[in-house]
Motif scaffolding. Structure first.
Motif, mmCIF file in Angstrom:
data_model
loop_
_atom_site.group_PDB
_atom_site.id
_atom_site.type_symbol
_atom_site.label_atom_id
_atom_site.label_comp_id
_atom_site.label_asym_id
_atom_site.label_seq_id
_atom_site.Cartn_x
_atom_site.Cartn_y
_atom_site.Cartn_z
ATOM 1 N N GLY A 77 -13.781 -59.577 50.241
ATOM 2 C CA GLY A 77 -13.509 -58.157 50.111
ATOM 3 C C GLY A 77 -14.461 -57.511 49.121
ATOM 4 N N MET A 78 -13.905 -56.836 48.120
ATOM 5 C CA MET A 78 -14.710 -56.115 47.130
ATOM 6 C C MET A 78 -15.600 -57.069 46.337
ATOM 7 N N LEU A 79 -16.905 -56.743 46.278
ATOM 8 C CA LEU A 79 -17.851 -57.570 45.532
ATOM 9 C C LEU A 79 -18.429 -56.846 44.311
ATOM 10 N N GLY A 80 -18.513 -55.537 44.335
ATOM 11 C CA GLY A 80 -18.808 -54.787 43.123
ATOM 12 C C GLY A 80 -20.256 -54.455 42.879
ATOM 13 N N ASN A 81 -21.157 -55.447 42.978
ATOM 14 C CA ASN A 81 -22.572 -55.158 42.727
ATOM 15 C C ASN A 81 -23.457 -56.233 43.367
ATOM 16 N N GLY A 82 -24.764 -55.987 43.325
ATOM 17 C CA GLY A 82 -25.707 -56.887 43.971
ATOM 18 C C GLY A 82 -25.750 -58.265 43.361
ATOM 19 N N ASP A 83 -25.582 -58.356 42.034
ATOM 20 C CA ASP A 83 -25.612 -59.664 41.388
ATOM 21 C C ASP A 83 -24.484 -60.557 41.901
ATOM 22 N N ILE A 84 -23.306 -59.984 42.079
ATOM 23 C CA ILE A 84 -22.176 -60.770 42.580
ATOM 24 C C ILE A 84 -22.394 -61.137 44.044
ATOM 25 N N VAL A 85 -22.931 -60.208 44.831
ATOM 26 C CA VAL A 85 -23.238 -60.519 46.234
ATOM 27 C C VAL A 85 -24.180 -61.713 46.311
ATOM 28 N N ARG A 86 -25.234 -61.693 45.524
ATOM 29 C CA ARG A 86 -26.209 -62.792 45.560
ATOM 30 C C ARG A 86 -25.584 -64.105 45.084
ATOM 31 N N THR A 87 -24.719 -64.015 44.096
ATOM 32 C CA THR A 87 -24.049 -65.212 43.583
ATOM 33 C C THR A 87 -23.154 -65.831 44.653
ATOM 34 N N VAL A 88 -22.346 -65.002 45.316
ATOM 35 C CA VAL A 88 -21.451 -65.493 46.365
ATOM 36 C C VAL A 88 -22.256 -66.102 47.500
ATOM 37 N N SER A 89 -23.341 -65.446 47.889
ATOM 38 C CA SER A 89 -24.186 -65.962 48.961
ATOM 39 C C SER A 89 -24.762 -67.325 48.597
ATOM 40 N N LEU A 115 -18.936 -50.466 45.517
ATOM 41 C CA LEU A 115 -20.129 -51.294 45.668
ATOM 42 C C LEU A 115 -21.343 -50.398 45.519
ATOM 43 N N ASP A 116 -22.258 -50.777 44.607
ATOM 44 C CA ASP A 116 -23.430 -49.944 44.370
ATOM 45 C C ASP A 116 -24.442 -50.107 45.507
ATOM 46 N N PRO A 117 -25.429 -49.173 45.614
ATOM 47 C CA PRO A 117 -26.396 -49.246 46.723
ATOM 48 C C PRO A 117 -27.140 -50.573 46.784
ATOM 49 N N GLU A 118 -27.497 -51.136 45.641
ATOM 50 C CA GLU A 118 -28.156 -52.440 45.630
ATOM 51 C C GLU A 118 -27.253 -53.505 46.245
ATOM 52 N N GLY A 119 -25.962 -53.409 45.950
ATOM 53 C CA GLY A 119 -25.003 -54.364 46.495
ATOM 54 C C GLY A 119 -24.875 -54.247 47.998
ATOM 55 N N VAL A 120 -24.891 -53.010 48.509
ATOM 56 C CA VAL A 120 -24.816 -52.808 49.963
ATOM 57 C C VAL A 120 -26.006 -53.463 50.643
ATOM 58 N N SER A 121 -27.196 -53.235 50.092
ATOM 59 C CA SER A 121 -28.406 -53.821 50.673
ATOM 60 C C SER A 121 -28.358 -55.343 50.627
ATOM 61 N N ALA A 122 -27.938 -55.898 49.481
ATOM 62 C CA ALA A 122 -27.854 -57.359 49.360
ATOM 63 C C ALA A 122 -26.824 -57.939 50.321
ATOM 64 N N MET A 123 -25.710 -57.227 50.490
ATOM 65 C CA MET A 123 -24.669 -57.697 51.400
ATOM 66 C C MET A 123 -25.194 -57.748 52.838
ATOM 67 N N GLU A 124 -25.909 -56.705 53.247
ATOM 68 C CA GLU A 124 -26.488 -56.696 54.594
ATOM 69 C C GLU A 124 -27.482 -57.842 54.779
ATOM 70 N N GLN A 125 -28.312 -58.075 53.791
ATOM 71 C CA GLN A 125 -29.378 -59.065 53.919
ATOM 72 C C GLN A 125 -28.876 -60.506 53.815
ATOM 73 N N LEU A 126 -27.854 -60.736 52.961
ATOM 74 C CA LEU A 126 -27.483 -62.108 52.613
ATOM 75 C C LEU A 126 -26.155 -62.587 53.183
ATOM 76 N N LEU A 127 -25.206 -61.681 53.368
ATOM 77 C CA LEU A 127 -23.859 -62.126 53.721
ATOM 78 C C LEU A 127 -23.459 -61.829 55.162
ATOM 79 N N PHE A 128 -23.981 -60.761 55.756
ATOM 80 C CA PHE A 128 -23.563 -60.441 57.123
ATOM 81 C C PHE A 128 -23.859 -61.597 58.075
ATOM 82 N N SER A 129 -25.049 -62.155 57.970
ATOM 83 C CA SER A 129 -25.417 -63.237 58.879
ATOM 84 C C SER A 129 -24.624 -64.512 58.614
#
Length: 266
Positions: A77-89, A115-129
């Protein structure tokens, strides 16, 4: 008993986030584990503050759960920012066989950024797939595709576009539409789920609960369309029996208690 894991923010009001996910897992007879990504100050009236946790703390929680409890499915669910997105990935890359249901939470219903804009971009690039399924609502699907999504035909096209772009199943939720809600799933085949709007039931926590219920179905071995259908049925029942605990939005009846305090699952 199988285990399911939620990676999300904590809702101090108890109606959404980690709290809603764990209630949903328990209602589906799963052992629920959690990785908290952020702490929010909220109640039935809305979100007041949110504080993302340090990425190293998120990574430590996630590794601890995955190394020992071996969840059969994961809801994000909520990830908050790009650093957390990258960590989870990065951590999830070590566990490629566990199905993931990703709810791409960007804004709270009251409009508070989650979720900040950097987080949205990281989520699309790293987690959607990495996900078996993403579950954007209509505003999120518009943001992800740049399309107006003004009718059902456009929503179907958007689901197929996201599937082709990211290689994951896509469920576009129609609760924000003007008429009766229609959800569209595309997983290589098109599935349309119609529903009825429940008057007076603008309920808190529906998106979190739906995605965690789908993850619960996957943890129990269901195919994706079957898991979505079962999750929608569960959510509809929980919405019909929603109740008020504060001065704002009603909350879901996750355990579907009847008037005699008996759980409908018993």
């Amino acid at each position: 008993m199988r285990c399911a894991l939620t990676i999300a923010g904590s809702d101090s009001g108890g109606g959404a986030g980690i709290q809603a996910d764990l209630k949903t897992f328990a209602a589906h007879h799963l052992y629920g584990a959690s990785v908290i990504t952020a702490v929010t100050a909220q109640n039935t009236l809305g979100v007041r503050e949110s504080f993302p946790l340090p990425p190293e703390i998120v990574a430590a929680q996630l590794s601890a759960v995955l190394e020992d409890l071996h969840p059969a499915a994961i809801k994000i669910g909520m990830l908050g920012n790009g650093d957390i997105v990258r960590t989870v990935s990065r951590v999830l890359a070590q566990y490629p066989d566990v199905p993931v249901v990703l709810d791409p939470i960007m804004l709270s219903p009251s409009g508070h950024p989650l979720l900040d804009p950097e987080g949205v971009s990281a989520m699309e690039q790293l987690l959607f797939s990495r996900a078996a399924l993403i579950t954007p609502n209509l505003p999120e699907a518009r943001a992800l595709t740049g399309l107006p999504l003004s009718d059902l035909h456009a929503v179907k096209a958007a689901a197929q576009l996201l599937y082709r772009t990211y290689g994951c199943g896509v469920l576009i939720k129609g609760g924000h539409s003007a008429g009766e809600p229609v959800d569209v799933l595309y997983d290589g085949s098109l599935h349309v789920f119609t529903g009825k709007r429940i008057p007076g039931r603008d309920v808190h926590g529906t998106g979190c609960t739906l995605s965690s219920a789908i993850a619960a179905g996957l943890a129990q071995g269901m195919a994706l369309p079957e898991a979505v259908q079962g999750a929608k049925r569960y959510l509809s029942c929980a919405m019909e029996d929603a109740f008020s605990v504060g001065g704002g939005a009603p909350v879901l009846n996750h355990f579907l208690y009847k008037n005699d305090d008996k759980n409908v699952f018993e």
